[in-house]
Design a protein around this motif. Structure first.
Motif, PDB file in Angstrom:
ATOM      1  N   GLU A 102       0.844  -1.195   0.000  1.00 56.65           N
ATOM      2  CA  GLU A 102       0.000   0.000   0.000  1.00 56.65           C
ATOM      3  C   GLU A 102       0.882   1.249   0.000  1.00 56.65           C
ATOM      4  OE1 GLU A 102      -3.392  -2.002  -0.323  1.00 56.65           O
ATOM      5  OE2 GLU A 102      -3.382   0.170  -0.016  1.00 56.65           O
ATOM      6  N   ALA A 103       0.372   2.283  -0.622  1.00 55.56           N
ATOM      7  CA  ALA A 103       1.106   3.541  -0.630  1.00 55.56           C
ATOM      8  C   ALA A 103       1.158   4.125   0.778  1.00 55.56           C
ATOM      9  CB  ALA A 103       0.443   4.526  -1.591  1.00 55.56           C
ATOM     10  N   THR A 104       2.236   4.836   1.050  1.00 54.61           N
ATOM     11  CA  THR A 104       2.415   5.501   2.340  1.00 54.61           C
ATOM     12  C   THR A 104       2.170   6.982   2.151  1.00 54.61           C
ATOM     13  OG1 THR A 104       4.078   3.874   2.996  1.00 54.61           O
ATOM     14  CG2 THR A 104       3.996   5.941   4.236  1.00 54.61           C
ATOM     15  N   TYR A 105       1.183   7.522   2.846  1.00 52.00           N
ATOM     16  CA  TYR A 105       0.776   8.904   2.662  1.00 52.00           C
ATOM     17  C   TYR A 105       1.402   9.815   3.719  1.00 52.00           C
ATOM     18  CZ  TYR A 105      -2.628   7.329  -0.749  1.00 52.00           C
ATOM     19  OH  TYR A 105      -3.210   6.794  -1.871  1.00 52.00           O
ATOM     20  N   GLU A 106       1.705  11.022   3.275  1.00 52.02           N
ATOM     21  CA  GLU A 106       2.239  12.035   4.178  1.00 52.02           C
ATOM     22  C   GLU A 106       1.090  12.690   4.946  1.00 52.02           C
ATOM     23  OE1 GLU A 106       5.683  12.724   4.570  1.00 52.02           O
ATOM     24  OE2 GLU A 106       5.663  10.807   3.500  1.00 52.02           O
ATOM     25  N   SER A 107       1.487  13.348   6.021  1.00 53.66           N
ATOM     26  CA  SER A 107       0.493  14.051   6.832  1.00 53.66           C
ATOM     27  C   SER A 107      -0.253  15.068   5.976  1.00 53.66           C
ATOM     28  CB  SER A 107       1.200  14.752   7.992  1.00 53.66           C
ATOM     29  OG  SER A 107       0.293  15.508   8.750  1.00 53.66           O
ATOM     30  N   GLY A 108      -1.559  15.047   6.094  1.00 52.00           N
ATOM     31  CA  GLY A 108      -2.379  15.987   5.330  1.00 52.00           C
ATOM     32  C   GLY A 108      -2.927  15.410   4.040  1.00 52.00           C
ATOM     33  N   PHE A 109      -2.501  14.231   3.689  1.00 46.55           N
ATOM     34  CA  PHE A 109      -2.988  13.577   2.472  1.00 46.55           C
ATOM     35  C   PHE A 109      -3.596  12.225   2.853  1.00 46.55           C
ATOM     36  CE2 PHE A 109      -1.257  16.559  -0.506  1.00 46.55           C
ATOM     37  CZ  PHE A 109      -0.112  17.050   0.099  1.00 46.55           C
ATOM     38  N   VAL A 110      -4.761  11.925   2.281  1.00 46.77           N
ATOM     39  CA  VAL A 110      -5.458  10.691   2.619  1.00 46.77           C
ATOM     40  C   VAL A 110      -5.793   9.896   1.377  1.00 46.77           C
ATOM     41  CG1 VAL A 110      -6.400  11.587   4.773  1.00 46.77           C
ATOM     42  CG2 VAL A 110      -7.694  11.877   2.657  1.00 46.77           C
ATOM     43  N   ILE A 111      -5.909   8.598   1.581  1.00 44.44           N
ATOM     44  CA  ILE A 111      -6.118   7.684   0.458  1.00 44.44           C
ATOM     45  C   ILE A 111      -7.443   7.939  -0.242  1.00 44.44           C
ATOM     46  CG2 ILE A 111      -7.114   5.895   1.949  1.00 44.44           C
ATOM     47  CD1 ILE A 111      -5.727   3.821   0.133  1.00 44.44           C
ATOM     48  N   ASP A 112      -8.467   8.335   0.482  1.00 50.17           N
ATOM     49  CA  ASP A 112      -9.763   8.563  -0.151  1.00 50.17           C
ATOM     50  C   ASP A 112      -9.706   9.706  -1.153  1.00 50.17           C
ATOM     51  OD1 ASP A 112     -11.809   7.798   2.796  1.00 50.17           O
ATOM     52  OD2 ASP A 112     -10.806   6.526   1.324  1.00 50.17           O
ATOM     53  N   LYS A 113      -8.862  10.681  -0.889  1.00 44.32           N
ATOM     54  CA  LYS A 113      -8.752  11.843  -1.757  1.00 44.32           C
ATOM     55  C   LYS A 113      -7.731  11.595  -2.880  1.00 44.32           C
ATOM     56  CE  LYS A 113      -8.977  16.230  -2.982  1.00 44.32           C
ATOM     57  NZ  LYS A 113     -10.195  16.796  -3.638  1.00 44.32           N
ATOM     58  N   PHE A 114      -6.675  10.876  -2.564  1.00 46.69           N
ATOM     59  CA  PHE A 114      -5.587  10.649  -3.520  1.00 46.69           C
ATOM     60  C   PHE A 114      -5.252   9.151  -3.615  1.00 46.69           C
ATOM     61  CE2 PHE A 114      -4.588  15.030  -4.237  1.00 46.69           C
ATOM     62  CZ  PHE A 114      -4.794  15.687  -3.035  1.00 46.69           C
ATOM     63  N   PRO A 115      -6.152   8.338  -4.088  1.00 48.90           N
ATOM     64  CA  PRO A 115      -5.825   6.918  -4.225  1.00 48.90           C
ATOM     65  C   PRO A 115      -4.714   6.702  -5.243  1.00 48.90           C
ATOM     66  CG  PRO A 115      -7.964   7.400  -5.198  1.00 48.90           C
ATOM     67  CD  PRO A 115      -7.535   8.640  -4.495  1.00 48.90           C
ATOM     68  N   ILE A 116      -3.825   5.776  -4.917  1.00 52.99           N
ATOM     69  CA  ILE A 116      -2.662   5.493  -5.751  1.00 52.99           C
ATOM     70  C   ILE A 116      -2.642   4.008  -6.069  1.00 52.99           C
ATOM     71  CG2 ILE A 116      -0.128   5.284  -5.669  1.00 52.99           C
ATOM     72  CD1 ILE A 116      -0.099   7.867  -4.029  1.00 52.99           C
ATOM     73  N   SER A 117      -2.297   3.702  -7.304  1.00 51.60           N
ATOM     74  CA  SER A 117      -2.077   2.309  -7.675  1.00 51.60           C
ATOM     75  C   SER A 117      -0.637   2.134  -8.128  1.00 51.60           C
ATOM     76  CB  SER A 117      -3.030   1.861  -8.783  1.00 51.60           C
ATOM     77  OG  SER A 117      -2.606   2.366 -10.040  1.00 51.60           O
ATOM     78  N   ARG A 118      -0.108   0.933  -7.915  1.00 51.49           N
ATOM     79  CA  ARG A 118       1.256   0.621  -8.345  1.00 51.49           C
ATOM     80  C   ARG A 118       1.255  -0.845  -8.780  1.00 51.49           C
ATOM     81  NH1 ARG A 118       6.885   1.569  -7.276  1.00 51.49           N
ATOM     82  NH2 ARG A 118       7.667   0.849  -9.284  1.00 51.49           N
ATOM     83  N   PRO A 119       0.726  -1.100  -9.952  1.00 54.75           N
ATOM     84  CA  PRO A 119       0.528  -2.496 -10.377  1.00 54.75           C
ATOM     85  C   PRO A 119       1.803  -3.234 -10.753  1.00 54.75           C
ATOM     86  CG  PRO A 119      -0.117  -0.995 -12.112  1.00 54.75           C
ATOM     87  CD  PRO A 119       0.173  -0.147 -10.921  1.00 54.75           C
ATOM     88  N   ASN A 120       2.848  -2.499 -11.149  1.00 50.60           N
ATOM     89  CA  ASN A 120       4.110  -3.147 -11.525  1.00 50.60           C
ATOM     90  C   ASN A 120       5.267  -2.186 -11.289  1.00 50.60           C
ATOM     91  OD1 ASN A 120       4.422  -1.458 -13.935  1.00 50.60           O
ATOM     92  ND2 ASN A 120       2.721  -2.673 -14.770  1.00 50.60           N
ATOM     93  N   LEU A 121       6.441  -2.588 -11.693  1.00 51.16           N
ATOM     94  CA  LEU A 121       7.651  -1.818 -11.367  1.00 51.16           C
ATOM     95  C   LEU A 121       7.915  -0.658 -12.318  1.00 51.16           C
ATOM     96  CD1 LEU A 121      10.055  -4.739 -10.373  1.00 51.16           C
ATOM     97  CD2 LEU A 121       9.029  -3.046  -8.852  1.00 51.16           C
ATOM     98  N   THR A 122       7.037  -0.452 -13.307  1.00 47.88           N
ATOM     99  CA  THR A 122       7.262   0.633 -14.256  1.00 47.88           C
ATOM    100  C   THR A 122       6.089   1.602 -14.347  1.00 47.88           C
ATOM    101  OG1 THR A 122       6.370  -0.630 -16.131  1.00 47.88           O
ATOM    102  CG2 THR A 122       8.747  -0.841 -15.692  1.00 47.88           C
ATOM    103  N   PHE A 123       5.077   1.426 -13.545  1.00 47.86           N
ATOM    104  CA  PHE A 123       3.856   2.205 -13.740  1.00 47.86           C
ATOM    105  C   PHE A 123       3.178   2.512 -12.415  1.00 47.86           C
ATOM    106  CE2 PHE A 123       0.586   3.783 -16.484  1.00 47.86           C
ATOM    107  CZ  PHE A 123      -0.627   3.519 -15.867  1.00 47.86           C
ATOM    108  N   SER A 124       2.576   3.706 -12.356  1.00 47.16           N
ATOM    109  CA  SER A 124       1.784   4.088 -11.187  1.00 47.16           C
ATOM    110  C   SER A 124       0.733   5.098 -11.629  1.00 47.16           C
ATOM    111  CB  SER A 124       2.667   4.709 -10.104  1.00 47.16           C
ATOM    112  OG  SER A 124       1.893   5.123  -8.983  1.00 47.16           O
ATOM    113  N   THR A 125      -0.358   5.146 -10.899  1.00 45.17           N
ATOM    114  CA  THR A 125      -1.365   6.180 -11.125  1.00 45.17           C
ATOM    115  C   THR A 125      -1.712   6.876  -9.821  1.00 45.17           C
ATOM    116  OG1 THR A 125      -3.295   4.753 -10.773  1.00 45.17           O
ATOM    117  CG2 THR A 125      -2.393   4.849 -13.004  1.00 45.17           C
TER     118      THR A 125
END
Lengths: 113, 114
Positions: free
Chosen positions: B54-77
């Motif tokens: 799972e992505a690690t979010y910094e203080s002030g940022f939450v997964i519901d607002k900024f969901p991140i995917s990382r399906p493989n080693l060359t791509f992220s959204t």
């Protein structure tokens, strides 16, 4: 926590003049230090970095920076500025328990012809 | 250094909608990062995205607002959800080079929310 201060928000120099951009950091141990440049509408490009060793580091595009532990500084220099150097310059430090890159607020460089 | 591309390069969106930003790297990398650069400001780290966790979010940022995917080693959204004008920023992805400390950045996505 580490922090980075770039005291100059905006600097204007004439083409051909020398340049020095200031950067001060706050970090307990020996930091990893970076300078990035962001041209208008572009992403960030790594200019140079300091990890250890020689305190004067050379980068791309004729830039250099000097690490001074006693002053907690990592100032960026260029002996002769070109009009294409007009951009935003960011100093950054990596370290601390958070293990992340912390950026300064940036210095906007304007070059007059 | 890696070559990083982002899509879209810019977009204008209406408030309340969502936008997904893609980041593609030309080589396999373990650590990818997402940053926000608000107008006239410096860069702020949103989250760190490692493949397989799972992505690690910094203080002030939450997964519901900024969901991140990382399906493989060359791509992220990164998705900016339920946007408001305050989300108008440049969003940049970066990848770690030698160690996590040396990072290379994509060209950024300039988002305007109306």
């Amino acid at each position: 926590a580490q922090s980075v201060t770039q005291p100059d928000i905006h600097i204007t120099v004439s083409e051909g003049a020398s340049l020095e951009l200031r950067c001060n950091y706050s970090y307990g141990a020996t930091p990893y230090l970076f300078w990035y440049v962001q041209s208008p509408g572009q992403g960030l490009q790594l200019l140079l970095k300091y990890f250890s060793g020689d305190t004067l580091v050379q980068g791309i595009k004729g830039f250099e920076a000097e690490f001074k532990r006693s002053q907690s500084s990592f100032n960026l220099r260029k002996p002769s500025v070109h009009w294409s150097d007009a951009a935003e310059y960011f100093c950054a430090v990596f370290g601390g328990t958070a293990s992340k890159l912390t950026f300064g607020t940036g210095t906007r460089l304007q070059v007059t012809l | 250094s890696a070559v990083i591309s982002q899509k879209p390069s810019r977009d204008i969106c209406q408030r309340g909608t969502s936008l997904t930003i893609q980041c593609q790297v030309d080589s396999q990398v373990t650590m990818m990062f997402w940053y926000r650069q608000q107008p006239g400001q410096s860069l702020t780290l949103i989250a760190t995205a490692n493949q397989g966790s799972e992505a690690t979010y910094e203080s002030g940022f939450v997964i519901d607002k900024f969901p991140i995917s990382r399906p493989n080693l060359t791509f992220s959204t990164l998705t900016v959800s339920n946007m408001s004008p305050e989300d108008s920023s440049i969003y940049l992805c970066s990848v770690a080079g030698q160690g996590a400390y040396e990072q290379y950045f994509g060209p950024g996505t300039r988002l305007t929310v109306t």
